[in-house]
Design a protein around this motif. Structure first.
Motif, PDB file in Angstrom:
ATOM      1  N   ALA A 140      -4.231 -15.970  -8.308  1.00 40.51           N
ATOM      2  CA  ALA A 140      -4.795 -14.679  -7.895  1.00 40.51           C
ATOM      3  C   ALA A 140      -3.980 -13.527  -8.460  1.00 40.51           C
ATOM      4  O   ALA A 140      -4.532 -12.530  -8.952  1.00 40.51           O
ATOM      5  CB  ALA A 140      -4.857 -14.601  -6.372  1.00 40.51           C
ATOM      6  N   ALA A 141      -2.656 -13.649  -8.414  1.00 37.55           N
ATOM      7  CA  ALA A 141      -1.786 -12.595  -8.932  1.00 37.55           C
ATOM      8  C   ALA A 141      -1.977 -12.422 -10.441  1.00 37.55           C
ATOM      9  O   ALA A 141      -1.949 -11.299 -10.951  1.00 37.55           O
ATOM     10  CB  ALA A 141      -0.334 -12.908  -8.607  1.00 37.55           C
ATOM     11  N   ALA A 142      -2.184 -13.528 -11.138  1.00 37.74           N
ATOM     12  CA  ALA A 142      -2.401 -13.461 -12.582  1.00 37.74           C
ATOM     13  C   ALA A 142      -3.721 -12.766 -12.900  1.00 37.74           C
ATOM     14  O   ALA A 142      -3.809 -11.987 -13.856  1.00 37.74           O
ATOM     15  CB  ALA A 142      -2.388 -14.871 -13.170  1.00 37.74           C
ATOM     16  N   GLU A 143      -4.741 -13.018 -12.104  1.00 38.45           N
ATOM     17  CA  GLU A 143      -6.046 -12.394 -12.327  1.00 38.45           C
ATOM     18  C   GLU A 143      -6.005 -10.891 -12.041  1.00 38.45           C
ATOM     19  O   GLU A 143      -6.583 -10.088 -12.786  1.00 38.45           O
ATOM     20  CB  GLU A 143      -7.096 -13.056 -11.438  1.00 38.45           C
ATOM     21  CG  GLU A 143      -7.436 -14.487 -11.817  1.00 38.45           C
ATOM     22  CD  GLU A 143      -8.425 -15.113 -10.850  1.00 38.45           C
ATOM     23  OE1 GLU A 143      -8.972 -14.375  -9.987  1.00 38.45           O
ATOM     24  OE2 GLU A 143      -8.654 -16.334 -10.934  1.00 38.45           O
ATOM     25  N   ILE A 144      -5.324 -10.517 -10.961  1.00 39.92           N
ATOM     26  CA  ILE A 144      -5.261  -9.103 -10.577  1.00 39.92           C
ATOM     27  C   ILE A 144      -4.269  -8.354 -11.452  1.00 39.92           C
ATOM     28  O   ILE A 144      -4.516  -7.217 -11.861  1.00 39.92           O
ATOM     29  CB  ILE A 144      -4.873  -8.973  -9.084  1.00 39.92           C
ATOM     30  CG1 ILE A 144      -5.984  -9.575  -8.201  1.00 39.92           C
ATOM     31  CG2 ILE A 144      -4.623  -7.516  -8.710  1.00 39.92           C
ATOM     32  CD1 ILE A 144      -5.607  -9.699  -6.736  1.00 39.92           C
ATOM     33  N   GLY A 145      -3.135  -8.991 -11.729  1.00 38.40           N
ATOM     34  CA  GLY A 145      -2.076  -8.363 -12.502  1.00 38.40           C
ATOM     35  C   GLY A 145      -0.994  -7.777 -11.622  1.00 38.40           C
ATOM     36  O   GLY A 145      -1.288  -7.080 -10.649  1.00 38.40           O
ATOM     37  N   LEU A 146       0.266  -8.081 -11.954  1.00 38.05           N
ATOM     38  CA  LEU A 146       1.395  -7.543 -11.180  1.00 38.05           C
ATOM     39  C   LEU A 146       1.519  -6.037 -11.401  1.00 38.05           C
ATOM     40  O   LEU A 146       1.170  -5.529 -12.468  1.00 38.05           O
ATOM     41  CB  LEU A 146       2.688  -8.259 -11.596  1.00 38.05           C
ATOM     42  CG  LEU A 146       2.760  -9.756 -11.298  1.00 38.05           C
ATOM     43  CD1 LEU A 146       4.034 -10.348 -11.884  1.00 38.05           C
ATOM     44  CD2 LEU A 146       2.706 -10.006  -9.790  1.00 38.05           C
ATOM     45  N   PRO A 147       2.019  -5.299 -10.394  1.00 34.02           N
ATOM     46  CA  PRO A 147       2.449  -5.778  -9.079  1.00 34.02           C
ATOM     47  C   PRO A 147       1.272  -6.043  -8.141  1.00 34.02           C
ATOM     48  O   PRO A 147       0.214  -5.426  -8.283  1.00 34.02           O
ATOM     49  CB  PRO A 147       3.302  -4.621  -8.552  1.00 34.02           C
ATOM     50  CG  PRO A 147       2.669  -3.409  -9.173  1.00 34.02           C
ATOM     51  CD  PRO A 147       2.218  -3.840 -10.543  1.00 34.02           C
ATOM     52  N   VAL A 148       1.485  -6.962  -7.184  1.00 30.74           N
ATOM     53  CA  VAL A 148       0.486  -7.233  -6.164  1.00 30.74           C
ATOM     54  C   VAL A 148       1.160  -7.195  -4.793  1.00 30.74           C
ATOM     55  O   VAL A 148       2.380  -7.313  -4.681  1.00 30.74           O
ATOM     56  CB  VAL A 148      -0.190  -8.607  -6.355  1.00 30.74           C
ATOM     57  CG1 VAL A 148      -0.991  -8.648  -7.643  1.00 30.74           C
ATOM     58  CG2 VAL A 148       0.831  -9.741  -6.290  1.00 30.74           C
ATOM     59  N   VAL A 149       0.348  -7.023  -3.776  1.00 31.61           N
ATOM     60  CA  VAL A 149       0.826  -7.057  -2.398  1.00 31.61           C
ATOM     61  C   VAL A 149       0.376  -8.371  -1.776  1.00 31.61           C
ATOM     62  O   VAL A 149      -0.799  -8.734  -1.857  1.00 31.61           O
ATOM     63  CB  VAL A 149       0.271  -5.875  -1.574  1.00 31.61           C
ATOM     64  CG1 VAL A 149       0.734  -5.973  -0.123  1.00 31.61           C
ATOM     65  CG2 VAL A 149       0.708  -4.554  -2.188  1.00 31.61           C
ATOM     66  N   LEU A 150       1.322  -9.097  -1.184  1.00 28.61           N
ATOM     67  CA  LEU A 150       0.990 -10.306  -0.418  1.00 28.61           C
ATOM     68  C   LEU A 150       1.043  -9.958   1.057  1.00 28.61           C
ATOM     69  O   LEU A 150       2.016  -9.354   1.526  1.00 28.61           O
ATOM     70  CB  LEU A 150       1.985 -11.438  -0.701  1.00 28.61           C
ATOM     71  CG  LEU A 150       2.067 -12.030  -2.104  1.00 28.61           C
ATOM     72  CD1 LEU A 150       2.879 -13.316  -2.072  1.00 28.61           C
ATOM     73  CD2 LEU A 150       0.699 -12.276  -2.682  1.00 28.61           C
ATOM     74  N   LYS A 151       0.007 -10.333   1.800  1.00 27.18           N
ATOM     75  CA  LYS A 151      -0.003 -10.070   3.234  1.00 27.18           C
ATOM     76  C   LYS A 151      -0.761 -11.173   3.957  1.00 27.18           C
ATOM     77  O   LYS A 151      -1.737 -11.721   3.428  1.00 27.18           O
ATOM     78  CB  LYS A 151      -0.637  -8.711   3.550  1.00 27.18           C
ATOM     79  CG  LYS A 151      -2.097  -8.575   3.166  1.00 27.18           C
ATOM     80  CD  LYS A 151      -2.696  -7.260   3.645  1.00 27.18           C
ATOM     81  CE  LYS A 151      -2.073  -6.055   2.991  1.00 27.18           C
ATOM     82  NZ  LYS A 151      -2.803  -4.798   3.324  1.00 27.18           N
ATOM     83  N   PRO A 152      -0.331 -11.521   5.178  1.00 30.07           N
ATOM     84  CA  PRO A 152      -1.097 -12.473   5.977  1.00 30.07           C
ATOM     85  C   PRO A 152      -2.479 -11.911   6.281  1.00 30.07           C
ATOM     86  O   PRO A 152      -2.632 -10.700   6.487  1.00 30.07           O
ATOM     87  CB  PRO A 152      -0.272 -12.626   7.258  1.00 30.07           C
ATOM     88  CG  PRO A 152       1.116 -12.180   6.878  1.00 30.07           C
ATOM     89  CD  PRO A 152       0.915 -11.115   5.849  1.00 30.07           C
ATOM     90  N   VAL A 153      -3.489 -12.773   6.306  1.00 22.73           N
ATOM     91  CA  VAL A 153      -4.850 -12.322   6.588  1.00 22.73           C
ATOM     92  C   VAL A 153      -4.944 -11.759   8.006  1.00 22.73           C
ATOM     93  O   VAL A 153      -5.702 -10.822   8.253  1.00 22.73           O
ATOM     94  CB  VAL A 153      -5.853 -13.482   6.381  1.00 22.73           C
ATOM     95  CG1 VAL A 153      -7.218 -13.132   6.954  1.00 22.73           C
ATOM     96  CG2 VAL A 153      -5.981 -13.790   4.894  1.00 22.73           C
ATOM     97  N   VAL A 154      -4.165 -12.301   8.926  1.00 24.16           N
ATOM     98  CA  VAL A 154      -4.138 -11.792  10.299  1.00 24.16           C
ATOM     99  C   VAL A 154      -2.712 -11.371  10.630  1.00 24.16           C
ATOM    100  O   VAL A 154      -1.781 -12.171  10.513  1.00 24.16           O
ATOM    101  CB  VAL A 154      -4.624 -12.852  11.306  1.00 24.16           C
ATOM    102  CG1 VAL A 154      -4.518 -12.306  12.736  1.00 24.16           C
ATOM    103  CG2 VAL A 154      -6.059 -13.275  11.009  1.00 24.16           C
ATOM    104  N   GLY A 155      -2.539 -10.115  11.029  1.00 24.07           N
ATOM    105  CA  GLY A 155      -1.205  -9.633  11.366  1.00 24.07           C
ATOM    106  C   GLY A 155      -1.192  -8.123  11.492  1.00 24.07           C
ATOM    107  O   GLY A 155      -2.128  -7.446  11.067  1.00 24.07           O
ATOM    108  N   VAL A 156      -0.120  -7.590  12.083  1.00 25.30           N
ATOM    109  CA  VAL A 156       0.012  -6.148  12.282  1.00 25.30           C
ATOM    110  C   VAL A 156       1.432  -5.714  11.953  1.00 25.30           C
ATOM    111  O   VAL A 156       2.338  -6.537  11.817  1.00 25.30           O
ATOM    112  CB  VAL A 156      -0.311  -5.748  13.746  1.00 25.30           C
ATOM    113  CG1 VAL A 156      -1.756  -6.073  14.079  1.00 25.30           C
ATOM    114  CG2 VAL A 156       0.629  -6.459  14.732  1.00 25.30           C
ATOM    115  N   GLY A 157       1.603  -4.383  11.834  1.00 25.23           N
ATOM    116  CA  GLY A 157       2.936  -3.815  11.693  1.00 25.23           C
ATOM    117  C   GLY A 157       3.644  -4.157  10.400  1.00 25.23           C
ATOM    118  O   GLY A 157       4.878  -4.135  10.348  1.00 25.23           O
TER     119      GLY A 157
END
Length: 404
Positions: A140-157
């Motif tokens: 996914a990161a290769a398709e979008i291109g760096l930099p990318v943001v990684l985040k849990p699908v469910v979470g806050v803060g």
């Protein structure tokens, strides 16, 4: 006659005290249901005692509330914590009380589902992919291109959220998320998304109305820890109108039209790009009240108990805030200047979270701050000057942990 009560499911240290105080001001007795009552120090400070119950178990909550209903007149049920807002909505439906539709809230709390709904509605969002393992994250990161943001699908803060600028950073954070260090409330799913670059804006809404637009600055990427901000944000009429329209489109696309919501976006080269929609009150109700005289907590509670809310602005000021973020991990030896800072005219609040002689361990999320300061003035420049004067008075010392 039975005492009228407001039931709260869990709560946050920031908005929780505001909900308790607002409920009492409205003549309601607040009762908090919590799986771990010891975590809510602010409730004991109000002379109240939470009721212990497994808040992840809907049947257990129904049982306890049914027992409470034999003693009290339950006027409403809500939560100021996102993870339990849909639960509160389900309880409202079960007991025939006013509340939002729980289905849109559940969908909105899933960031991947939220992304798809916003995309289907034509709302500008970052490019994104869903990933469940290291290979999918790398692809996914290769398709979008760096930099990318990684985040849990469910979470806050911003918990577990990181800007990955290199392949090594991507691999390291992937290992953190999927290697057992991150706590998942459900099966591990990671959102890989384009890093939208530009000024950050934070929009507070109630029902189908935009109440105000604030702005904020990040402390130090790759973590998304906020440093400071002002409310309302300095915007041209055209910028304000465009953000307003995008925000209302988000509410419509996600079927959020009851109660509060909070929208985060960045103004990029292609205009406003929506980062996230939170189906609950944001972290800045004090800012809205200082700036406009609108008490969003009180007005939300009015909705919860079936009364009409009043969102009319009483005045137009500027509120400026600063988080007190530590620059190192270690033991907090001392902190001073908060009393003097709080005495400065124009300072609305100085709040300290950390306790002396306790460990400070930064994790790159909103829990890193050890306190905050809020200033208010009719003039934006004066509000920022008052804030800086107060912050300059606050000092602390942290002894680093011994090096292994």
């Amino acid at each position: 006659m039975k005492q009228r009560v407001l039931i709260r499911i869990e709560g946050t240290a920031i908005n929780g005290p505001l909900y308790i105080q607002a409920a009492q001001h409205l003549g309601l007795h607040p009762i908090t249901l919590s799986a771990d009552p010891d975590q809510h120090d602010y409730i004991a400070a109000e002379g109240l005692e939470p009721v212990r119950v497994d808040t992840d178990n809907l049947e257990a909550l129904i049982h306890v509330i049914s027992q409470l209903r034999e003693i009290y007149d339950i006027a409403g049920i809500t939560s100021d914590r996102e993870a339990f807002y849909a639960t509160a909505a389900k309880l409202c439906r079960y007991f025939g009380l006013p509340g939002p539709n729980p289905a849109p809230i559940d969908r909105c709390c899933d960031k991947f589902t939220q992304r798809r709904l916003l995309e289907d509605a034509g709302i500008p969002i970052p490019d994104y992919r869903l990933a469940a393992n290291a290979a999918e994250i790398e692809s996914a990161a290769a398709e979008i291109g760096l930099p990318v943001v990684l985040k849990p699908v469910v979470g806050v803060g911003s918990t577990g959220v990181l800007l990955c600028r290199t392949v090594d950073e991507l691999a390291k954070h992937t290992t953190y998320l999927l290697g057992g260090k991150h706590t998942w409330r459900s099966s591990p799913r990671v959102l890989v998304e384009e890093f939208a670059q530009g000024p950050y804006y934070n929009i507070e809404t109630m029902g189908n109305e935009v109440i105000g637009i604030g702005t904020g600055d990040i402390e130090s990427p790759p973590h998304f820890v906020f440093r400071e901000g002002i409310f309302p944000a300095p915007l041209t009429d055209d910028e304000h109108a465009l953000i307003n329209d995008v925000s209302l489109s988000c509410l419509q696309a996600l079927d959020l039209g009851w109660g509060p919501a909070n929208i985060e976006l960045r103004w990029t080269e292609r205009g406003p790009v929506v980062i996230e929609v939170n189906p609950r009150l944001g972290a800045g109700p004090q800012l809205v009240q200082l700036a406009y005289g609108v008490d969003l907590v009180t007005e939300h509670i009015k909705l919860v108990v079936g009364e009409k809310c009043d969102l009319r602005r009483k005045h137009s000021h500027t509120a400026a805030w600063r988080n007190l973020n530590p620059d190192r991990d270690g033991i907090l030896d001392w902190i001073s200047g908060d009393i003097q800072a709080g005495a400065i005219p124009g300072i609305a609040e100085v709040k300290l979270y950390a306790k002396l002689k306790t460990p400070i361990v930064r994790k790159g999320n909103n829990r890193d701050c050890i306190g905050y300061v809020i200033a208010s003035s009719p003039s934006a420049a004066q509000a920022e000057a008052i804030l800086q004067r107060a912050v300059d008075l606050i000092r602390w010392s942290i002894t680093p942990f011994p090096t292994p």
